[in-house]
Design a protein around this motif. Structure first.
Motif, short mmCIF file in Angstrom:
data_model
loop_
_atom_site.label_atom_id
_atom_site.label_comp_id
_atom_site.label_asym_id
_atom_site.label_seq_id
_atom_site.Cartn_x
_atom_site.Cartn_y
_atom_site.Cartn_z
N GLY A 144 0.83 -1.20 0.00
CA GLY A 144 0.00 0.00 0.00
C GLY A 144 0.86 1.25 0.00
N ILE A 145 0.37 2.31 -0.64
CA ILE A 145 1.09 3.58 -0.69
C ILE A 145 0.14 4.69 -0.25
CG2 ILE A 145 2.39 5.21 -2.13
CD1 ILE A 145 3.12 2.94 -3.97
N GLY A 153 2.70 12.24 -4.44
CA GLY A 153 2.98 11.44 -5.64
C GLY A 153 2.64 9.98 -5.54
N ALA A 154 1.69 9.61 -4.65
CA ALA A 154 1.37 8.20 -4.47
C ALA A 154 0.82 7.57 -5.75
CB ALA A 154 0.36 8.03 -3.33
N THR A 155 -0.03 8.28 -6.47
CA THR A 155 -0.65 7.72 -7.67
C THR A 155 0.40 7.41 -8.73
OG1 THR A 155 -2.69 8.93 -7.24
CG2 THR A 155 -2.37 8.09 -9.47
N THR A 156 1.29 8.37 -8.98
CA THR A 156 2.32 8.17 -10.00
C THR A 156 3.32 7.11 -9.57
OG1 THR A 156 2.09 10.45 -10.77
CG2 THR A 156 4.11 9.30 -11.37
N LEU A 157 3.70 7.08 -8.29
CA LEU A 157 4.64 6.06 -7.82
C LEU A 157 4.01 4.67 -7.92
CD1 LEU A 157 7.38 5.38 -6.60
CD2 LEU A 157 6.38 5.69 -4.33
N GLN A 207 -6.20 -12.54 -11.01
CA GLN A 207 -5.74 -13.84 -11.49
C GLN A 207 -4.25 -14.03 -11.20
OE1 GLN A 207 -7.78 -16.29 -13.00
NE2 GLN A 207 -9.34 -14.90 -12.16
N HIS A 208 -3.92 -14.94 -10.29
CA HIS A 208 -2.54 -15.34 -9.98
C HIS A 208 -1.62 -14.13 -9.77
CE1 HIS A 208 -3.95 -19.28 -11.13
NE2 HIS A 208 -4.22 -18.84 -12.35
N PRO A 209 -1.96 -13.24 -8.84
CA PRO A 209 -1.12 -12.04 -8.65
C PRO A 209 0.21 -12.36 -7.99
CG PRO A 209 -2.82 -12.13 -6.96
CD PRO A 209 -3.09 -13.28 -7.91
N VAL A 210 1.29 -11.85 -8.55
CA VAL A 210 2.59 -11.89 -7.89
C VAL A 210 2.73 -10.69 -6.97
CG1 VAL A 210 5.08 -11.68 -8.27
CG2 VAL A 210 3.73 -13.22 -9.69
N ALA A 211 2.27 -9.53 -7.43
CA ALA A 211 2.35 -8.30 -6.62
C ALA A 211 1.14 -7.43 -6.92
CB ALA A 211 3.64 -7.55 -6.91
N VAL A 212 0.64 -6.78 -5.88
CA VAL A 212 -0.46 -5.82 -6.01
C VAL A 212 -0.01 -4.54 -5.32
CG1 VAL A 212 -2.89 -5.35 -5.57
CG2 VAL A 212 -2.13 -7.72 -5.89
N ILE A 213 -0.02 -3.43 -6.07
CA ILE A 213 0.35 -2.12 -5.52
C ILE A 213 -0.93 -1.30 -5.38
CG2 ILE A 213 1.91 -0.16 -5.72
CD1 ILE A 213 3.33 -2.86 -5.76
N ILE A 214 -1.19 -0.78 -4.19
CA ILE A 214 -2.46 -0.09 -3.93
C ILE A 214 -2.20 1.36 -3.56
CG2 ILE A 214 -4.56 -0.04 -2.54
CD1 ILE A 214 -4.22 -2.99 -2.00
N ASP A 215 -2.80 2.27 -4.31
CA ASP A 215 -2.82 3.69 -3.96
C ASP A 215 -3.99 3.87 -2.99
OD1 ASP A 215 -2.84 6.43 -3.76
OD2 ASP A 215 -3.32 6.81 -5.87
N MET A 221 -9.11 1.01 5.35
CA MET A 221 -8.98 -0.44 5.40
C MET A 221 -7.67 -0.84 4.72
SD MET A 221 -11.74 -3.32 4.15
CE MET A 221 -11.53 -2.93 2.41
N ASP A 222 -6.60 -0.98 5.52
CA ASP A 222 -5.30 -1.29 4.94
C ASP A 222 -4.65 -2.53 5.56
OD1 ASP A 222 -4.53 -0.39 7.43
OD2 ASP A 222 -3.67 1.49 6.70
N THR A 223 -5.41 -3.30 6.32
CA THR A 223 -4.83 -4.45 7.00
C THR A 223 -4.43 -5.57 6.05
OG1 THR A 223 -7.05 -5.33 7.42
CG2 THR A 223 -6.05 -4.00 9.17
N MET A 224 -4.93 -5.54 4.82
CA MET A 224 -4.54 -6.58 3.84
C MET A 224 -3.16 -6.34 3.27
SD MET A 224 -5.87 -3.92 2.18
CE MET A 224 -7.63 -4.17 2.45
N CYS A 225 -2.57 -5.17 3.52
CA CYS A 225 -1.26 -4.83 2.97
C CYS A 225 -0.14 -5.49 3.76
CB CYS A 225 -1.06 -3.32 2.97
SG CYS A 225 -2.23 -2.42 1.91
#
Length: 327
Positions: A144-145, A153-157, A207-215, A221-225
């Motif tokens: 999470g960012i 700059g969270a969106t661009t990063l 589908q089969h995520p290796v990495a998920v980046i969340i703005d 609700m950020d406990t899944m990060c």
């Protein structure tokens, strides 16, 4: 003032012509050194890496870099390490730019520390060879960012990190923004905009995520990060606005992963900011062009455990750069 941690090089380090406030000799676990020096104020630690038990394991060096501050470390390396391009590339990826096997060069590094530019030629990443098998954790990782200063700059990063990881992992990398619709302007695949109430469902659908980046934006609700990166733009106006809004902000962020984004600060200035804020900064990101590949983000991804930086080419000869001695 400086501290010295010595072992095999204790005799030569004892004669250094620098100001020393504390010196210890022996072989220590990385955690022991962190406990000894985490709350001890010093400018530089001259560290004979043979004083670290299992120094060949790069994770032990990483523990010291993260807890004590990579810019404060000057590593004195044995010859076997100096001939290992992958070891050198890994410590550079952590942000450790000051290292040598020549004790006579230490004073120079104390007076004029290296920047990434000084050691960049050592870190010759073969980007094409970094495959999914290089990943440290084979399970999916969610990062999470969150902006701490306005427009940090969270969106661009988020977009840039997703793009860098896509070069490595292909279509198994996703980006999600919460409670906004700015991603539509990037016109990229695997980037989704959802409301906070839809976030958990969207992650489950990937589908089969290796990495998920969340703005995260204003999402509570950020406990899944697995990790959350807190972005600060360290300009005077932004920092002063932040402090005026919340004087205990750095106390609240203590021990969290703070990123300086769009930062023009030098390593010395980052150290000064850490001292004033009484908080360590996780990473310092300069202004970047989001339309290009940015190797500086590979260092960040390595530190987050998303890639294993083993793709460096072997340097020819023993002389890596000017402060190394040649036998």
């Amino acid at each position: 003032m400086n501290v010295i941690v010595a072992n095999q090089r204790k005799d030569s380090l004892s004669s250094l012509d620098i100001e020393v406030i504390k010196s210890i000799v022996g072989e220590f676990e990385a955690e022991e050194l962190v406990a000894m020096f985490k709350d001890f104020f010093f400018d530089r630690m001259i560290l004979d890496v043979t004083a670290i038990k299992n120094y060949q394991e790069i994770s032990n060096i990483q523990k010291l870099a993260m807890e004590l501050g990579e810019s404060k470390l000057i590593l004195v390396l044995p010859d076997d390490v100096c001939s290992s391009s992958s070891y050198l590339s890994n410590i550079i990826s952590m942000g450790i730019y000051n290292f040598t096997n020549n004790v006579n060069a230490i004073k120079q590094l104390v007076l004029r520390p290296n920047s990434y530019k000084d050691v960049a030629k050592i870190q010759q990443l073969n980007n094409a060879s970094i495959e999914i098998s290089n990943r440290v954790n084979k399970e999916n990782k969610i990062i999470g960012i969150r902006n701490i200063t306005d427009h940090a700059g969270a969106t661009t990063l988020t977009y840039m990190l997703k793009k860098e990881l896509t070069y490595i992992y292909g279509g198994s990398v996703y980006a999600i923004e919460v409670n906004k619709r700015d991603f539509s302007y990037f016109n990229e695949k695997n980037m989704f905009s959802v409301n906070e109430s839809e976030l958990a469902k969207k992650i489950a659908e990937l589908q089969h995520p290796v990495a998920v980046i969340i703005d995260l934006n204003d999402c509570k609700m950020d406990t899944m990060c697995d990790d959350i990166l807190y972005l600060l733009e360290p300009s005077t106006i932004m920092l002063n606005k932040l402090i005026n809004k919340n004087r205990s902000v750095f106390e609240n962020l203590n021990n969290k992963k703070i990123l300086l984004n769009k930062s023009m600060l030098t390593n010395k200035e980052v150290s000064e900011l850490e001292y004033e804020a009484n908080t360590k900064m996780f990473y310092n990101i300069p202004p970047l062009d989001e339309r290009k590949k940015n190797s500086v983000l590979h260092e960040l991804l390595f530190r987050l455990g998303l890639i294993d930086n083993t793709g460096a080419k072997k340097e020819e000869g023993n002389k890596i750069f000017g402060i190394f001695s040649r036998k």
